[in-house]
Design a protein around this motif. Sequence first.
Motif, short mmCIF file in Angstrom:
data_model
loop_
_atom_site.label_atom_id
_atom_site.label_comp_id
_atom_site.label_asym_id
_atom_site.label_seq_id
_atom_site.Cartn_x
_atom_site.Cartn_y
_atom_site.Cartn_z
N TYR A 1 0.84 -1.20 0.00
CA TYR A 1 0.00 0.00 0.00
C TYR A 1 0.87 1.25 0.00
N LEU A 2 1.95 1.18 0.76
CA LEU A 2 2.82 2.36 0.94
C LEU A 2 3.73 2.62 -0.25
N SER A 3 3.69 1.74 -1.26
CA SER A 3 4.64 1.91 -2.37
C SER A 3 4.31 3.12 -3.25
N LYS A 4 3.11 3.70 -3.06
CA LYS A 4 2.73 4.90 -3.83
C LYS A 4 1.88 5.79 -2.93
N PRO A 5 1.77 7.08 -3.23
CA PRO A 5 0.78 7.90 -2.52
C PRO A 5 -0.60 7.42 -2.96
N ARG A 6 -1.57 7.43 -2.05
CA ARG A 6 -2.89 6.87 -2.35
C ARG A 6 -3.98 7.94 -2.24
N SER A 7 -4.99 7.76 -3.03
CA SER A 7 -6.12 8.70 -3.04
C SER A 7 -7.37 8.00 -2.53
N TYR A 8 -8.31 8.78 -2.02
CA TYR A 8 -9.59 8.22 -1.56
C TYR A 8 -10.29 7.45 -2.68
N LYS A 9 -9.97 7.80 -3.94
CA LYS A 9 -10.61 7.12 -5.06
C LYS A 9 -10.22 5.65 -5.13
N GLU A 10 -9.06 5.32 -4.56
CA GLU A 10 -8.59 3.93 -4.61
C GLU A 10 -9.18 3.09 -3.49
N LEU A 11 -9.86 3.72 -2.54
CA LEU A 11 -10.38 3.00 -1.38
C LEU A 11 -11.86 2.66 -1.55
N PRO A 12 -12.35 1.57 -1.01
CA PRO A 12 -11.60 0.57 -0.26
C PRO A 12 -10.65 -0.21 -1.18
N MET A 13 -9.42 -0.45 -0.74
CA MET A 13 -8.48 -1.26 -1.49
C MET A 13 -8.38 -2.61 -0.81
N ARG A 14 -8.81 -3.63 -1.52
CA ARG A 14 -8.86 -4.98 -0.93
C ARG A 14 -7.67 -5.79 -1.42
N ILE A 15 -6.62 -5.85 -0.58
CA ILE A 15 -5.39 -6.55 -0.98
C ILE A 15 -5.47 -7.98 -0.47
N ALA A 16 -5.44 -8.94 -1.37
CA ALA A 16 -5.64 -10.34 -0.97
C ALA A 16 -4.47 -11.20 -1.42
N GLU A 17 -4.29 -12.31 -0.74
CA GLU A 17 -3.20 -13.24 -1.09
C GLU A 17 -3.48 -14.63 -0.54
N MET A 18 -3.09 -15.65 -1.28
CA MET A 18 -3.01 -16.99 -0.71
C MET A 18 -1.64 -17.02 -0.06
N ALA A 19 -1.61 -16.76 1.24
CA ALA A 19 -0.34 -16.44 1.90
C ALA A 19 0.15 -17.59 2.77
N LYS A 20 1.37 -18.00 2.49
CA LYS A 20 1.96 -19.06 3.31
C LYS A 20 2.47 -18.43 4.62
N LEU A 21 2.05 -19.00 5.73
CA LEU A 21 2.44 -18.46 7.03
C LEU A 21 3.08 -19.56 7.88
N TYR A 22 3.88 -19.12 8.83
CA TYR A 22 4.61 -20.06 9.68
C TYR A 22 4.38 -19.71 11.14
N ARG A 23 3.81 -20.65 11.90
CA ARG A 23 3.65 -20.40 13.34
C ARG A 23 4.08 -21.61 14.12
N TYR A 24 4.74 -21.33 15.24
CA TYR A 24 5.26 -22.41 16.06
C TYR A 24 4.13 -23.19 16.73
N GLU A 25 4.21 -24.50 16.66
CA GLU A 25 3.33 -25.40 17.42
C GLU A 25 4.24 -26.42 18.07
N GLN A 26 3.97 -26.75 19.31
CA GLN A 26 4.75 -27.80 19.96
C GLN A 26 4.52 -29.11 19.23
N SER A 27 5.53 -29.98 19.20
CA SER A 27 5.35 -31.18 18.39
C SER A 27 4.20 -32.04 18.91
#
Lengths: 583, 583
Positions: free
Chosen positions: B280-306
């Motif tokens: 989002y911060l890579s450019k100045p943004r205008s109200y015209k661009e909002l709502p901006m819905r940024i989505a991703e199939m995102a791989k995440l890593y969280r610790y779980e005890q074995s």
Amino acid sequence: MASSLEQKRHSLAHLLAAAVLEIWPDAKPTIGPAVDDGFYYDFDFSATVSEKEFPRIEKKMREILKVWQGFEKVEVSKEEAEKIFAGNQYKLELISEIAEKGEALTLYKSGEFTDLCRGGHVENCSEIDPESFKLIRVAGAYWRGDEKNKMLTRIYGFAFENKADLENYIVMQEEAKKRDHKKLGKDLDLFVFSEVVGKGLPLWTEKGATVRRELERFIVDEEIKRGYKHVYTPDIAKLDLYKKSGHYPYYKDSMYAPIKIDDEEFMLRPMTCPHHFELYLSKPRSYKELPMRIAEMAKLYRYEQSGELSGLVRVRSFCLADAHIICKDSVQAGEEVEKALDLIDYATKVFGIKLGTDYSYRLSLGDRKNTEKYFDDPQAWDLAEEELRKVLQKRGAPFIEVSAEAAFYGPKIDIQMKGVSGKEDTAFTVQYDFVMPKRFGLMYKDSDGVEKEALVIHRSSIGAIERVMAFLIEKYAGAFPTWLAPVQVVIIPVRENHNDFAQSVLEKLQKVCVRAELMSQDENLGKKVRAAKNDLVPYMLIIGDKEIEAESATLESRDKGNLGAMKIADIVNLIKEEIEEKK
Amino acid sequence: MASSLEQKRHSLAHLLAAAVLEIWPDAKPTIGPAVDDGFYYDFDFSATVSEKEFPRIEKKMREILKVWQGFEKVEVSKEEAEKIFAGNQYKLELISEIAEKGEALTLYKSGEFTDLCRGGHVENCSEIDPESFKLIRVAGAYWRGDEKNKMLTRIYGFAFENKADLENYIVMQEEAKKRDHKKLGKDLDLFVFSEVVGKGLPLWTEKGATVRRELERFIVDEEIKRGYKHVYTPDIAKLDLYKKSGHYPYYKDSMYAPIKIDDEEFMLRPMTCPHHFELYLSKPRSYKELPMRIAEMAKLYRYEQSGELSGLVRVRSFCLADAHIICKDSVQAGEEVEKALDLIDYATKVFGIKLGTDYSYRLSLGDRKNTEKYFDDPQAWDLAEEELRKVLQKRGAPFIEVSAEAAFYGPKIDIQMKGVSGKEDTAFTVQYDFVMPKRFGLMYKDSDGVEKEALVIHRSSIGAIERVMAFLIEKYAGAFPTWLAPVQVVIIPVRENHNDFAQSVLEKLQKVCVRAELMSQDENLGKKVRAAKNDLVPYMLIIGDKEIEAESATLESRDKGNLGAMKIADIVNLIKEEIEEKK
């Protein structure tokens, strides 16, 4: 024998230094080698020398070139050398180093100019075409590349055999600069970098991500059609896995540090092979299942020095269109190599990349003597290399053979691709592997009931998504073919009262999965058209009173120009078909 | 007031111990609490007691239950307690600990049986339905859970209000065991684990990967249709990023150790938010661009005890259907929360999951007093909680409110889902965030030209792919609806001379992207049909002489049974339409 281009370039470096010294007698020349497309020389100037001085320096170079004969070699003692270069601390530093190593100190003299040099010049200076070189730019460069040292002035020149080659190269460079994927990536808003996320880790914006998704789906679907089994395996795994595969000692330096979880060490994976082998090993396998083509869009992590990182071409994490084909014997392996090359041919054809012009085959062989770098099994190497050679010969396309370029587990066929700058690089590889099956115990039960060891083909179809994206951005100069374009159609209503009809056209296009956008803002037509052109959108649909009356739009193609008014239904079909045919 | 189910379960633990002591007088009772679905008691037996003894123990329990009145409380001194439990080192250990803490030592007596206990029983034993409990299993359990201690025998029982509830629960448990995604994942070859790759890191086979790819493409395409901008951002980032976001102190314990690259520390990302904010911060943004819905199939890593890792439900890396919606104000944020809930409704409907029966809404609030866990801004919390409450009220569906279950940056709506075992869990969340915009400076230029701070909605549509997969395997008991099934159609030629026609049918199906397989091996018809049924393939096409003559096949549906002979073209259309409609 005529002197080589490298010798000419090296000679031109001397000529540059001679010219500079005539104009600025107190400049201190340091080092000046030949490089890939010319030469440079680093100087310590007391004055500031800018590119404005280039005509003057070039003129002087051509004057001197006329009077120089050749390069006269003189071997001197350390004391003599020190006397000649007194006052030039850079040359003095080099002189003591050479002397310390016990090597001979050689000088090369041409005309009035003498340089400390190891040799490698033209026989006769008349071999150098005075119109074959051009000074290109001035840059700062630390003495010996060390930022603790003084900043010197590097003068850099292009040099080729003749004027035509030089001019061609300059045109190509200018074109390459315009097409540079880093520049276009920014201009077209395809990807960005963030200092706080980290170097070499691109963030793909919506537009870049759209192209990437199309590329990924295209290759995954095509591979599935060709009998590949697409899987997902984890991006991290225990260090033990890479020790089991034997990759660890060979890849250690390009792997990131281990992550400790409880008492175990995990690695960001640098390759997919052992992951796919573990999947293969999850059940006993029969010859009926082979060849088994295990494929994945696999995220990989390899260390790159931060200075080496560059746009999407050199990154720290990339996504490889990877596959491992488990084969029952060398005959099946040969067939699978052929099929892998067929797939590469197909994919490159879709991209408009041509065998011969844009890419060529290279057979990368092992080195029987280097058993540290290459697995020690001469017979297996002979067999595998001959198998790959046969495949290439059968295709009829020319190929070159290069020694000591194989993987540690077997020989490979490299697809060598030329970028817009003319530089060649390995884009994809098809590798033959007789080592992993042993290490992992990749067995299958044959038709005769006997357990046998398999063979593995490692291959990529379109390589790393990041690299192919960089390549395609440059190839297309940002003007993606319609099927890949982030926005395929822009609909431009002439005035506000045309918005409703435009909206209905938008919906018709979206319904058949065309990526269309509506420019309904209250801006003038010219501005909207310019914006769409800047974004290199393949199609513009302009809608005014006339068009609405005829259920049509004026269609403007980025590539074919204005196609005039067409019925909406025909436009939808035309665009849809073009996307489906990927033409 | 009637006693609670927990009190009944606790009373039943006493009853179990009393019965055991009558049968094995030298058994040493240790600890016996109520649990979620019953009770258990741990004994030190000199004999081996197996599940075969359950009828005998249960009979004795019912005999004793008849004569027991209630639980009589007696407070005793340490010495008295030690006398009563002399010879039972476990109780003696508990006695000294309670005494050391200066707490009262209480005994509870019913009939002949006395136990050291803190209380919490039924008023009167007649409240316990003698048919409401059942002993279930024997298991080994270390004294106080410490493997250095002696292994005791745990006898475990189910207990409910009455016989009907008990039997329902038993049926549900048996069904859940059959539907267990770990079991079906193996039986249907959907995913595997490898010891050398690592715990909690599933490898998806071709079949599992096919379902996953369908799920991913389904949700990505649906989100794009709804105006989401799908992006790709890196799975690792500098530690600084999570310090900037403020996540680090809250998430530190569930993050993996940093990876040092040159002089910088990189983390496997535990969440996507800061990555999307950097985009989002890579450019100045205008109200015209909002709502901006940024989505991703995102791989995440969280610790779980074995010890916590379990199939696809608890893993160490998962892929979240994640999005961050940048909104201009609380009104827009409210609208976007509604739209996010609409999308969840739609996706769950496609999966056949129903609001009310299968899932419900929970409003998870902050805690104004706990400023360490929750960002300190009471007014912002009030506003945000009220906004979410209004959205839920507007939907008309019942919801509960729970304190101190929010994220540190704001309140959220949790979608609470019931699995086949009846256990409820948070499946997806829609979160309101007024903290990140401040930390990241997520600004936009409003229509009045003023720079304003945005609001963020964090949401998931179908949650983590791993979890939704586990849920769906169990929900469908492995019988995926046609659009998700790894193999959608199996074509079975009756004899070898039917193979050619069968092959042509296969190609027709594949041409319209139906996942079809041909069983052309020389095996008998019954065996082929059984194999297809075991794999829960939605459709079987059987092809013999009669069928070929009529350009048809006999169609057998997994769900609707034998549909008789149908023209091939009709079959292709029927299956294709079913897939497209995802019904």
